[in-house]
Design an enzyme around this catalytic site. Structure first.
Site, PDB file in Angstrom:
ATOM      1  N   ASP A  54      58.799 -29.772  55.793  1.00 31.82           N
ATOM      2  CA  ASP A  54      58.237 -29.157  54.590  1.00 31.82           C
ATOM      3  C   ASP A  54      59.158 -29.214  53.382  1.00 31.82           C
ATOM      4  O   ASP A  54      58.690 -29.151  52.244  1.00 31.82           O
ATOM      5  CB  ASP A  54      57.875 -27.696  54.883  1.00 31.82           C
ATOM      6  N   UNK A  72      45.481 -29.575  47.002  1.00 32.17           N
ATOM      7  CA  UNK A  72      46.170 -30.453  47.947  1.00 32.17           C
ATOM      8  C   UNK A  72      45.271 -31.562  48.469  1.00 32.17           C
ATOM      9  O   UNK A  72      45.751 -32.502  49.103  1.00 32.17           O
ATOM     10  CB  UNK A  72      46.743 -29.634  49.101  1.00 32.17           C
TER      11      UNK A  72
END
Length: 344
Positions: free
Chosen positions: A49, A16
């Site tokens: 999200d 990430u």
């Protein structure tokens, strides 16, 4: 051939931490016209999200996509980690994953390695109780893998990042330090015990944490990934119209992460997160490696849960009883103040 491959050596940045930084991303998204529909319950407006779309009075679809470059050298572990990371968005919304599609960018010369990556992803999706239903591939010299995941939730039981309330207690379900550790792995400077522990943390599903928070009842939730604890907490604070206050001494760290940060093994994503959050976060304590780790981009990080004080003790107790890496009270939600985030 598989044993000789070190996947992290194919990449410029790992996991990430390879995301486009939040500042650059904000400059792009602010120019897009946001289309809306009464059935689109969660979209671009709150940086949540996953997207949530209501099908009828009882069912809403939760959909997300997440993929990244290798964070570890073992292809099977990489597949498991990437799958756990993608599934996490669905769990953060209080939903149940149903099926997923593979997203693959990979060098054609390493098909045997790709088989192991996909096997790892499939096994993790199976562990989640979901199915792999297909996917898409692109030939690419820099490997990337992840999933597009679809789940379901009752439209009135969606857990958003925009509904934290003053007085709430903040609970984190995994320790921090993945970005720093991944940087050490890529540089072949990570102690084996730290490496193995980080792999276990990343592979661990947020499934049980999600189930428990739904049973107890919480106000808001987000998962901690590329924008770090402070970046995702900022999204929660801003979207909820509140201020979040963290206790630096309560922040959990993966064993060995602090020492690696002291060595200067800070990923570029950490600096991008710091730059974006300037003027939004106020650090009231000495800025040391713990602060760096609060900005550190996580891969398959834990859930940050905002729960009322009345329910916090029960949630904390049940999470600690069930979760492999425990749960940690890390802060509080306050009425809106000058800054969105304070670290004391």
């Amino acid at each position: 051939m598989i044993e000789k491959i070190k996947l992290t050596q194919f990449t410029k940045s790992a996991g990430u931490a390879a995301k486009i930084g939040p500042e650059a991303l904000a400059q792009v998204l602010c120019q897009l016209e946001i289309t809306w529909n009464e059935n689109l319950l969660v979209g671009l407006n709150t940086n949540d999200d996953a997207a949530v779309y209501r099908l009828n009075e009882d069912i809403a679809i939760v959909h997300t996509v997440d993929y990244f470059t290798p964070v570890v050298d073992d292809p099977y572990d990489f597949g498991q980690i990437a799958a756990a990371n993608a599934l996490s968005d669905v769990y953060a919304m209080g939903a149940v994953p149903l099926f997923a599609l593979n997203v693959v960018c990979f060098p054609a010369a390493y098909i045997d390695v790709l088989k192991e990556v996909l096997r790892g992803g499939n096994d993790k999706v199976k562990e989640a109780g979901a199915l792999i239903a297909g996917g898409h591939t692109i030939e690419d010299e820099e490997p990337k893998y992840g999933l597009s995941v679809t789940g379901i939730v009752h439209p009135e039981k969606v857990i958003k990042n925009s509904t934290a309330k003053p007085g709430d207690v903040l609970i984190l379900t995994k320790p921090l330090g993945i970005g720093v550790i991944n940087t050490a792995i890529k540089g072949e400077m990570c102690p084996s015990e730290t490496y193995l522990l980080a792999v276990e943390v990343m592979k661990y599903l947020n499934k049980e944490a999600s189930e428990i928070m739904k049973e107890v009842g919480v106000n808001a939730c987000t998962d901690i990934t590329g924008f770090g604890l402070l970046g995702h907490a900022y999204e929660m604070a801003f979207s909820s119209g509140v201020t979040i206050e963290f206790d630096k001494d309560s922040i959990p760290l993966i064993e060995g992460a602090r020492e690696l940060a002291q060595m200067g093994l800070i990923p570029g994503g950490c600096y991008r997160n710091k730059k974006y959050l300037k003027g939004k976060v106020c650090i009231k304590v000495e800025e040391d490696e713990v602060i760096d780790l609060m900005f550190d981009p996580q891969t398959s990080g834990g859930l940050l849960i905002s729960v009322s004080e009345e329910k916090a003790e029960e949630l904390y107790r049940r999470l600690n009883k069930k979760l492999k890496f425990g749960a940690f009270i890390v802060g509080r939600v306050k009425e809106k103040q000058e800054y969105d985030i304070y670290v004391r």
